[in-house]
Enzyme design. Structure first.
Site, PDB file in Angstrom:
ATOM      1  N   GLY A  13       0.965  -1.240  -0.059  1.00  0.00           N
ATOM      2  CA  GLY A  13      -0.106   0.015  -0.014  1.00  0.00           C
ATOM      3  C   GLY A  13       0.866   1.296   0.064  1.00  0.00           C
ATOM      4  N   PHE A  14       0.173   2.567   0.187  1.00  0.00           N
ATOM      5  CA  PHE A  14       0.763   3.581   0.130  1.00  0.00           C
ATOM      6  C   PHE A  14       1.909   3.599   1.211  1.00  0.00           C
ATOM      7  CE2 PHE A  14       0.080   8.046   1.987  1.00  0.00           C
ATOM      8  CZ  PHE A  14       1.030   8.441   1.396  1.00  0.00           C
ATOM      9  N   ASP A  34       0.626  -9.009   1.610  1.00  0.00           N
ATOM     10  CA  ASP A  34      -0.513  -8.014   1.286  1.00  0.00           C
ATOM     11  C   ASP A  34      -1.418  -8.999   0.566  1.00  0.00           C
ATOM     12  OD1 ASP A  34      -1.943  -5.766  -0.005  1.00  0.00           O
ATOM     13  OD2 ASP A  34      -0.488  -4.472   0.909  1.00  0.00           O
ATOM     14  N   ALA A 117      -0.515   0.140  13.184  1.00  0.00           N
ATOM     15  CA  ALA A 117      -0.774   1.597  12.516  1.00  0.00           C
ATOM     16  C   ALA A 117      -2.318   1.597  12.922  1.00  0.00           C
ATOM     17  CB  ALA A 117      -0.733   1.330  11.236  1.00  0.00           C
ATOM     18  N   TYR A 148     -14.360   1.545  10.305  1.00  0.00           N
ATOM     19  CA  TYR A 148     -13.033   1.863  10.452  1.00  0.00           C
ATOM     20  C   TYR A 148     -12.508   2.028  11.800  1.00  0.00           C
ATOM     21  CZ  TYR A 148      -8.642   4.144   8.925  1.00  0.00           C
ATOM     22  OH  TYR A 148      -7.040   4.372   8.717  1.00  0.00           O
ATOM     23  N   THR A 178      -2.036  11.646   6.098  1.00  0.00           N
ATOM     24  CA  THR A 178      -0.568  11.651   5.537  1.00  0.00           C
ATOM     25  C   THR A 178      -0.687  11.686   4.016  1.00  0.00           C
ATOM     26  OG1 THR A 178       0.332  10.645   7.544  1.00  0.00           O
ATOM     27  CG2 THR A 178       1.556  10.392   5.484  1.00  0.00           C
ATOM     28  N   ARG A 189      -9.311  10.318  -1.464  1.00  0.00           N
ATOM     29  CA  ARG A 189      -9.023  11.301  -0.213  1.00  0.00           C
ATOM     30  C   ARG A 189      -8.919  12.657  -0.814  1.00  0.00           C
ATOM     31  NH1 ARG A 189      -5.075   7.483   3.275  1.00  0.00           N
ATOM     32  NH2 ARG A 189      -4.785   6.238   1.482  1.00  0.00           N
TER      33      ARG A 189
HETATM   34  P1  NAD Z   1      -3.476   1.625   1.488  1.00  0.00           P
HETATM   35  O1  NAD Z   1      -4.805   1.248   1.337  1.00  0.00           O
HETATM   36  O2  NAD Z   1      -2.547   2.294   0.509  1.00  0.00           O
HETATM   37  O3  NAD Z   1      -2.704   0.474   2.279  1.00  0.00           O
HETATM   38  C1  NAD Z   1      -3.402  -0.455   2.942  1.00  0.00           C
HETATM   39  C2  NAD Z   1      -2.733  -1.816   2.221  1.00  0.00           C
HETATM   40  O4  NAD Z   1      -3.154  -2.928   3.074  1.00  0.00           O
HETATM   41  C3  NAD Z   1      -2.936  -2.319   0.832  1.00  0.00           C
HETATM   42  O5  NAD Z   1      -2.098  -2.767   0.368  1.00  0.00           O
HETATM   43  C4  NAD Z   1      -4.122  -3.420   0.983  1.00  0.00           C
HETATM   44  O6  NAD Z   1      -4.110  -4.196  -0.195  1.00  0.00           O
HETATM   45  C5  NAD Z   1      -3.629  -4.104   2.300  1.00  0.00           C
HETATM   46  N1  NAD Z   1      -4.486  -4.941   3.108  1.00  0.00           N
HETATM   47  C6  NAD Z   1      -5.707  -4.643   3.241  1.00  0.00           C
HETATM   48  N2  NAD Z   1      -6.437  -5.646   3.837  1.00  0.00           N
HETATM   49  C7  NAD Z   1      -5.578  -6.657   4.079  1.00  0.00           C
HETATM   50  C8  NAD Z   1      -5.831  -8.101   4.409  1.00  0.00           C
HETATM   51  N3  NAD Z   1      -6.908  -8.491   4.847  1.00  0.00           N
HETATM   52  N4  NAD Z   1      -4.647  -8.874   4.311  1.00  0.00           N
HETATM   53  C9  NAD Z   1      -3.551  -8.160   3.732  1.00  0.00           C
HETATM   54  N5  NAD Z   1      -3.226  -6.945   3.106  1.00  0.00           N
HETATM   55  C10 NAD Z   1      -4.434  -6.236   3.309  1.00  0.00           C
HETATM   56  O7  NAD Z   1      -3.537   2.717   2.773  1.00  0.00           O
HETATM   57  P2  NAD Z   1      -2.493   3.375   3.585  1.00  0.00           P
HETATM   58  O8  NAD Z   1      -2.876   4.866   3.416  1.00  0.00           O
HETATM   59  O9  NAD Z   1      -0.981   3.213   3.076  1.00  0.00           O
HETATM   60  O10 NAD Z   1      -2.754   3.084   5.128  1.00  0.00           O
HETATM   61  C11 NAD Z   1      -1.904   2.039   5.769  1.00  0.00           C
HETATM   62  C12 NAD Z   1      -2.202   1.890   7.248  1.00  0.00           C
HETATM   63  O11 NAD Z   1      -2.100   3.038   7.780  1.00  0.00           O
HETATM   64  C13 NAD Z   1      -3.686   1.413   7.445  1.00  0.00           C
HETATM   65  O12 NAD Z   1      -3.864   0.509   8.499  1.00  0.00           O
HETATM   66  C14 NAD Z   1      -4.346   2.898   7.700  1.00  0.00           C
HETATM   67  O13 NAD Z   1      -5.292   2.581   8.622  1.00  0.00           O
HETATM   68  C15 NAD Z   1      -3.138   3.589   8.385  1.00  0.00           C
HETATM   69  N6  NAD Z   1      -3.588   5.069   8.406  1.00  0.00           N
HETATM   70  C16 NAD Z   1      -3.255   5.667   7.300  1.00  0.00           C
HETATM   71  C17 NAD Z   1      -3.422   7.080   7.423  1.00  0.00           C
HETATM   72  C18 NAD Z   1      -3.141   7.763   5.862  1.00  0.00           C
HETATM   73  O14 NAD Z   1      -3.198   9.067   5.968  1.00  0.00           O
HETATM   74  N7  NAD Z   1      -2.467   7.326   4.859  1.00  0.00           N
HETATM   75  C19 NAD Z   1      -4.115   7.698   8.276  1.00  0.00           C
HETATM   76  C20 NAD Z   1      -4.228   6.915   9.511  1.00  0.00           C
HETATM   77  C21 NAD Z   1      -4.019   5.686   9.411  1.00  0.00           C
HETATM   78  N1  UDP Z   2     -13.116  16.283   0.974  1.00  0.00           N
HETATM   79  C1  UDP Z   2     -13.542  16.884   0.105  1.00  0.00           C
HETATM   80  N2  UDP Z   2     -13.688  16.723  -1.225  1.00  0.00           N
HETATM   81  C2  UDP Z   2     -13.196  15.300  -1.749  1.00  0.00           C
HETATM   82  C3  UDP Z   2     -12.661  14.491  -0.699  1.00  0.00           C
HETATM   83  C4  UDP Z   2     -12.788  14.867   0.392  1.00  0.00           C
HETATM   84  O1  UDP Z   2     -14.120  18.195   0.464  1.00  0.00           O
HETATM   85  O2  UDP Z   2     -13.398  15.389  -2.921  1.00  0.00           O
HETATM   86  C5  UDP Z   2     -13.112  16.399   2.431  1.00  0.00           C
HETATM   87  C6  UDP Z   2     -13.708  15.446   3.343  1.00  0.00           C
HETATM   88  O3  UDP Z   2     -14.947  15.547   3.436  1.00  0.00           O
HETATM   89  C7  UDP Z   2     -13.092  15.487   4.719  1.00  0.00           C
HETATM   90  C8  UDP Z   2     -11.729  16.312   4.176  1.00  0.00           C
HETATM   91  O4  UDP Z   2     -11.718  16.512   2.875  1.00  0.00           O
HETATM   92  O5  UDP Z   2     -13.613  16.807   5.232  1.00  0.00           O
HETATM   93  C9  UDP Z   2     -10.580  15.076   4.332  1.00  0.00           C
HETATM   94  O6  UDP Z   2     -11.061  13.862   3.617  1.00  0.00           O
HETATM   95  P1  UDP Z   2     -10.268  12.560   3.481  1.00  0.00           P
HETATM   96  O7  UDP Z   2     -10.979  11.731   2.554  1.00  0.00           O
HETATM   97  O8  UDP Z   2      -8.836  12.891   2.850  1.00  0.00           O
HETATM   98  O9  UDP Z   2      -9.891  11.844   4.831  1.00  0.00           O
HETATM   99  P2  UDP Z   2     -10.417  12.123   6.388  1.00  0.00           P
HETATM  100  O10 UDP Z   2      -9.619  12.910   6.867  1.00  0.00           O
HETATM  101  O11 UDP Z   2     -12.169  12.444   6.169  1.00  0.00           O
HETATM  102  O12 UDP Z   2     -10.520  11.011   6.509  1.00  0.00           O
END
Ligand code: NAD
Ligand code: UDP
Length: 316
Positions: A13-14, A34, A117, A148, A178, A189
């Site tokens: 993932g990201f 994954d 995470a 979630y 992030t 997002r």
């Molecule tokens: P993402 O969707 O890019 O990555 C998540 C990865 O998990 C994917 O590659 C997906 O295929 C894998 N996955 C999901 N379910 C699975 C399963 N049952 N078995 C194996 N793999 C599985 O999302 P991300 O933004 O990289 O987020 C990664 C983690 O960080 C998540 O746990 C998310 O809750 C947490 N997180 C991210 C953010 C953010 O801003 N990106 C913020 C808060 C928390």
């Molecule tokens: N949002 C928006 N337009 C979009 C996507 C998201 O205005 O096309 C808003 C969403 O309602 C939230 C904020 O932007 O208030 C951040 O949304 P995001 O989906 O990035 O993540 P969240 O922080 O809500 O998990």
């Protein structure tokens, strides 16, 4: 001496893919697990062929079998963008609950240290601002985001139970919004949505009146904080994010300005339970880890926009 081994769940993932890079650069052997439900093999394709890297395609809600010693686990598997977890509600609950249980079982079996995470979403629509780790949150368990938020709250609870009952070494990071390279342009997002709309000259879709706030952290800063937390002794949850708060409307204007776009802002209905404010209090990370973010929004946005432009060009 052989290199320590780390498992990264959600490593395609990201965030997980950046953590695979980081751990390899710190001289670890990395196993990425994954099922690619929201991940993308392109995020890790540069690592195929590296003798210290292995990819296992597996759904971690099922028993996880890994041979040999494991020293650390970074547990990042879970859909993370609101449109992903609204589309995949059961998978999101299962990976947060059953998946976390399996990963903790693996950590116990291997005597590995595990970092979970977690997310700012455990604070829900917060009534305390900025959010400190001591705040217990304001989550609607039966609302659409509950799948979630509650999965992550359960994941934190079972992680602490394994720490207290089985004595395994656990760390919990609460990640705030992030962004950076390897986000999917269409993951819904705000940041990828606004950038893609701006680059294509489409209307920018602000939900609600845009007065809700978020605080965006560049991925390199986050990865640095996570590594420091993994190597620390801190068992309590730690917020990692950038406290630089902005309204979503101002953010849309900033994206228009940086991309030099002619897009106009349009307003759409605010999704149910969308948090009105979000800003991390990072005092704990500052004090315990000596960490704070270094990359400002304009610099981070430029790097991310360049990435989106580069993948657009390579697809032409
Ligand atoms: P993402 O969707 O890019 O990555 C998540 C990865 O998990 C994917 O590659 C997906 O295929 C894998 N996955 C999901 N379910 C699975 C399963 N049952 N078995 C194996 N793999 C599985 O999302 P991300 O933004 O990289 O987020 C990664 C983690 O960080 C998540 O746990 C998310 O809750 C947490 N997180 C991210 C953010 C953010 O801003 N990106 C913020 C808060 C928390
Ligand atoms: N949002 C928006 N337009 C979009 C996507 C998201 O205005 O096309 C808003 C969403 O309602 C939230 C904020 O932007 O208030 C951040 O949304 P995001 O989906 O990035 O993540 P969240 O922080 O809500 O998990």
């Amino acid at each position: 001496m052989s290199k320590p081994k780390v498992i990264v769940t959600g490593g395609a993932g990201f965030l997980g893919s950046h953590l695979c890079d980081k751990m390899l650069s710190e001289n670890f052997r990395v196993i990425c697990i994954d099922n690619l439900i929201t991940g993308n093999p392109d995020n890790i394709s540069h690592l195929f062929g590296n003798p210290d890297f292995e990819f296992i395609k597996h759904d971690i809600t099922n028993y996880i079998h890994v041979q040999g010693e494991v020293d650390y686990i970074l547990h990042f598997a879970s859909p993370a963008s609101p449109i992903d977890y609204l589309k995949l509600p059961i998978q999101t609950l299962k990976v947060g609950a059953l998946g976390t249980h399996k990963v903790l079982g693996l950590a116990k079996e291997k005597c590995a240290r595990i970092l979970l995470a977690s997310t700012s979403e455990v604070y829900g629509d917060p009534t305390i601002h900025p959010q400190k780790e001591e705040y217990w949150g304001n989550v609607n368990p039966v609302g659409p985001r509950g799948v979630y938020d509650e999965a992550k709250r359960f994941a934190e609870a079972i992680t602490m139970a394994y720490n207290r009952y089985h004595g395994i070494e656990t760390r919990i990071v609460r990640i705030f919004n992030t962004y950076g390279p390897r986000m999917r342009l269409n993951d819904g997002r705000a940041l990828p949505a606004f950038v893609s709309q701006a680059l294509n000259g489409e209307d920018i879709t602000v939900f609600g009146d845009g007065s809700q706030t978020r605080s965006f952290c560049y991925v390199d800063d986050l990865v640095d904080g996570i590594y420091k937390l993994l190597m620390s002794d801190e068992t309590n949850p730690v917020n990692i994010g950038n406290p630089d708060e902005i309204t979503i409307k101002q953010f849309a204007e900033e994206v228009i300005k940086i991309t030099g776009s002619r897009s106009k802002i349009i307003y759409k209905v605010l999704p149910e339970d969308d948090p009105k404010v979000r800003q991390p209090d990072i005092s704990r990370a500052r004090t315990i880890l000596g960490w704070e973010p270094k990359i400002g929004r304009e610099e981070g946005l430029r790097k991310t926009i360049n990435y989106f432009l580069s993948i657009n060009n390579s697809n032409k």
